[in-house]
Design an enzyme around this catalytic site. Structure first.
Site, PDB file in Angstrom:
ATOM      1  N   TYR A  49       0.818  -1.184   0.022  1.00  0.00           N
ATOM      2  CA  TYR A  49      -0.062  -0.145  -0.039  1.00  0.00           C
ATOM      3  C   TYR A  49       0.859   1.123  -0.049  1.00  0.00           C
ATOM      4  CZ  TYR A  49       1.053   0.138   5.034  1.00  0.00           C
ATOM      5  OH  TYR A  49       1.812   0.224   6.163  1.00  0.00           O
ATOM      6  N   ARG A 124       9.911  -7.025  13.929  1.00  0.00           N
ATOM      7  CA  ARG A 124       8.695  -7.661  13.598  1.00  0.00           C
ATOM      8  C   ARG A 124       8.629  -8.585  12.411  1.00  0.00           C
ATOM      9  NH1 ARG A 124       3.834  -3.952  11.284  1.00  0.00           N
ATOM     10  NH2 ARG A 124       1.844  -4.723  12.643  1.00  0.00           N
ATOM     11  N   HIS A 181      -2.231  -6.606  18.276  1.00  0.00           N
ATOM     12  CA  HIS A 181      -3.761  -6.918  18.230  1.00  0.00           C
ATOM     13  C   HIS A 181      -4.246  -8.213  18.485  1.00  0.00           C
ATOM     14  CE1 HIS A 181      -2.036  -3.259  16.405  1.00  0.00           C
ATOM     15  NE2 HIS A 181      -2.041  -3.601  15.139  1.00  0.00           N
ATOM     16  N   ASP A 257      -1.838   2.936  17.302  1.00  0.00           N
ATOM     17  CA  ASP A 257      -1.639   2.527  16.042  1.00  0.00           C
ATOM     18  C   ASP A 257      -1.707   3.639  14.791  1.00  0.00           C
ATOM     19  OD1 ASP A 257      -1.140   0.634  13.716  1.00  0.00           O
ATOM     20  OD2 ASP A 257      -3.245   0.226  13.394  1.00  0.00           O
ATOM     21  N   ASN A 262      -4.428   1.473   6.469  1.00  0.00           N
ATOM     22  CA  ASN A 262      -5.502   0.554   5.763  1.00  0.00           C
ATOM     23  C   ASN A 262      -6.620   0.448   6.364  1.00  0.00           C
ATOM     24  OD1 ASN A 262      -3.339  -0.488   3.893  1.00  0.00           O
ATOM     25  ND2 ASN A 262      -2.251  -1.621   5.552  1.00  0.00           N
TER      26      ASN A 262
HETATM   27  O1  NQM Z   1      -0.523  -0.991  11.777  1.00  0.00           O
HETATM   28  C1  NQM Z   1      -0.965  -1.979  12.011  1.00  0.00           C
HETATM   29  O2  NQM Z   1      -0.491  -2.932  13.068  1.00  0.00           O
HETATM   30  C2  NQM Z   1      -1.505  -2.896  11.023  1.00  0.00           C
HETATM   31  C3  NQM Z   1      -1.775  -2.838   9.899  1.00  0.00           C
HETATM   32  C4  NQM Z   1      -0.690  -2.169   9.012  1.00  0.00           C
HETATM   33  C5  NQM Z   1       0.911  -2.896   9.207  1.00  0.00           C
HETATM   34  O3  NQM Z   1       0.771  -3.712  10.040  1.00  0.00           O
HETATM   35  C6  NQM Z   1       2.001  -2.451   8.490  1.00  0.00           C
HETATM   36  O4  NQM Z   1       1.773  -1.778   7.518  1.00  0.00           O
HETATM   37  O5  NQM Z   1       3.026  -2.795   8.893  1.00  0.00           O
HETATM   38  C7  NQM Z   1      -2.773  -3.555   9.180  1.00  0.00           C
HETATM   39  O6  NQM Z   1      -3.663  -4.454   9.514  1.00  0.00           O
HETATM   40  O7  NQM Z   1      -2.905  -3.057   7.865  1.00  0.00           O
END
Ligand code: NQM
Length: 307
Positions: A49, A124, A181, A257, A262
Site C-alpha cells: 500500500y 517484527r 492486536h 496504531d 489500511n
Molecule cells: O499498523 C498495524 O498494526 C496494522 C496494519 C498495518 C501494518 O501492520 C503495517 O503496515 O506494517 C494493518 O493491519 O494493515
C-alpha cells in the site's frame, strides 16, 4: 520522489479531541508508526500500500496532545526493511521513543548495533498475507537467534485463523514474543469459543508471550465509529481485550496504531481511542501496568527498578 496514495486511502484524523481519560504519568503509546515523508524516506518498492505521509513531528505532537510520555515506533510494511524513517524518528525523540524494525537475513551485526544504539529493541515478523510476501521460517528463526543476542524481542502480527499453523514456529522463538492486536480475533465469534481460547492458551502456556490489546477500530464489526463524541465505541472488542488484560496484567501493552494504515471504513479520533482504555483496563492498577510498568520493563528496562 512523489507517491500516489492507494485509491480509497483514509488519512489520519486531524485535530483529535483531548481525551477525557487522563493517562497515568509516564504512559507509553506502544504501537504507532511513521510514514515517510515519502519525499525524504521513499516507500519501499515491494510495499502493498502507499499511505499518506505521517511524520515524526506529527507523531510527537499527537503524543503530547493525548498525554503520552513516550512512543514505541513500529516499522510499517510500506517501508519494507528500510528502517531509515523509523530510526530517524527515534534519533529525534530525545530518548522518548524506542523502535521495532524489520530486517532481512542479510542485515549485518554492525547494522543491528547501529539500530540498537538508536533505540531499536525488537523486530517484527508479519504473517498477514495482504501486507507482506512470504519469508521462509528458517530465515526468521535465524534472525530471531541473532537479535536475541542484543536483548531484543520479536513482535508477531497474524490473523486468528492462522495461529494453529504458526504455533510451532511461535513457541520455538527464543525471545520475548509480543503479539500485535491480540492476534486479530474475529470478534463475531464467542469469547469462550475455540479460536480465542487457543490464543489464551498460547499466552497461558508460554510466559514469554505478551499481547498488545490495541486496535479496536480494526477489529470491531459493530462500531460505532469513535467520532462525534461517541465515548463507548467498539463495544464488541471490549470483552476480548478486557479478558486478556485481566488474565495477563503483566504482559499487555497498548498503542494508538496512529496513523492507522489500511482502515477502509472510518478513521478514529485518537483522543476517543484513549477513552476506550478504561473499558478494557478498568482499575488504576491495571491501567498503570498496561500503560507504564509493562512497556517500561520491555523498552526501557534500564529505567525500571525491578524488585
Ligand atoms: O499498523 C498495524 O498494526 C496494522 C496494519 C498495518 C501494518 O501492520 C503495517 O503496515 O506494517 C494493518 O493491519 O494493515
Amino acid at each position: 520522489m512523489h507517491f500516489e496514495k492507494t485509491p480509497g486511502w483514509l488519512d489520519w484524523y486531524q485535530g483529535p479531541s483531548t481525551p477525557k481519560f487522563k493517562l497515568p504519568a509516564g504512559a507509553v503509546d506502544a504501537h504507532c508508526h511513521v510514514f515517510g515523508p515519502g519525499a525524504e524516506f521513499p516507500y519501499a518498492p515491494e510495499r502493498k500500500y502507499t499511505p499518506c505521509d505521517a511524520s515524526k513531528a506529527q507523531l510527537f505532537a499527537l503524543r503530547d496532545q493525548l498525554g503520552f510520555a513516550r512512543n514505541v515506533i513500529v516499522q510499517a510494511t510500506c517501508h519494507g526493511a528500510d528502517n531509515r524513517a523509523m530510526v530517524d524518528a527515534l534519533l529525534h525523540a530525545d530518548g522518548k521513543a524506542r523502535g521495532v524494525a524489520t530486517v532481512r537475513r542479510s542485515v549485518s551485526d554492525e547494522e543491528l548495533q547501529a539500530m540498537h544504539d538508536a533505540g531499536v529493541r525488537g523486530v517484527r515478523f508479519n504473517f498477514v498475507k495482504r501486507l507482506v510476501d512470504f519469508t521462509p521460517k528458517d530465515e526468521l528463526m535465524e534472525i530471531a537467534g541473532r537479535i536475541a543476542r542484543f536483548g531484543w524481542h520479536v513482535v508477531i502480527y497474524f490473523e486468528a485463523v492462522d495461529l494453529p499453523e504458526l504455533w510451532d514456529f511461535f513457541t520455538g522463538l527464543p525471545t520475548t514474543v509480543v503479539v500485535d492486536h491480540m492476534g486479530r480475533p474475529d470478534v463475531s465469534k464467542p469469547l469462550d469459543g475455540p479460536e480465542f481460547e487457543l490464543f489464551l492458551k498460547f499466552m497461558r502456556e508460554h510466559p514469554n508471550v505478551w499481547s498488545k490489546v490495541s486496535c479496536p477500530e480494526r477489529l470491531s464489526l459493530t462500531g460505532p465509529r469513535a467520532l462525534d463524541g461517541e465515548q463507548a465505541a467498539y463495544r464488541d472488542v471490549v470483552p476480548f481485550a478486557r479478558r486478556v488484560v485481566e488474565e495477563f496484567p503483566d504482559r499487555v501493552l497498548w498503542g494508538t496504531d496512529w496513523p492507522h494504515p489500511n482502515l477502509k471504513d472510518h478513521m478514529p479520533d485518537d483522543g476517543l481511542l484513549v477513552d476506550f482504555i478504561p473499558h478494557i483496563a478498568p482499575t488504576a492498577e491495571l491501567q498503570q501496568k498496561l500503560l507504564v510498568a509493562n512497556p517500561m520493563r520491555l523498552y526501557w528496562p534500564e529505567e525500571t527498578q525491578e524488585a
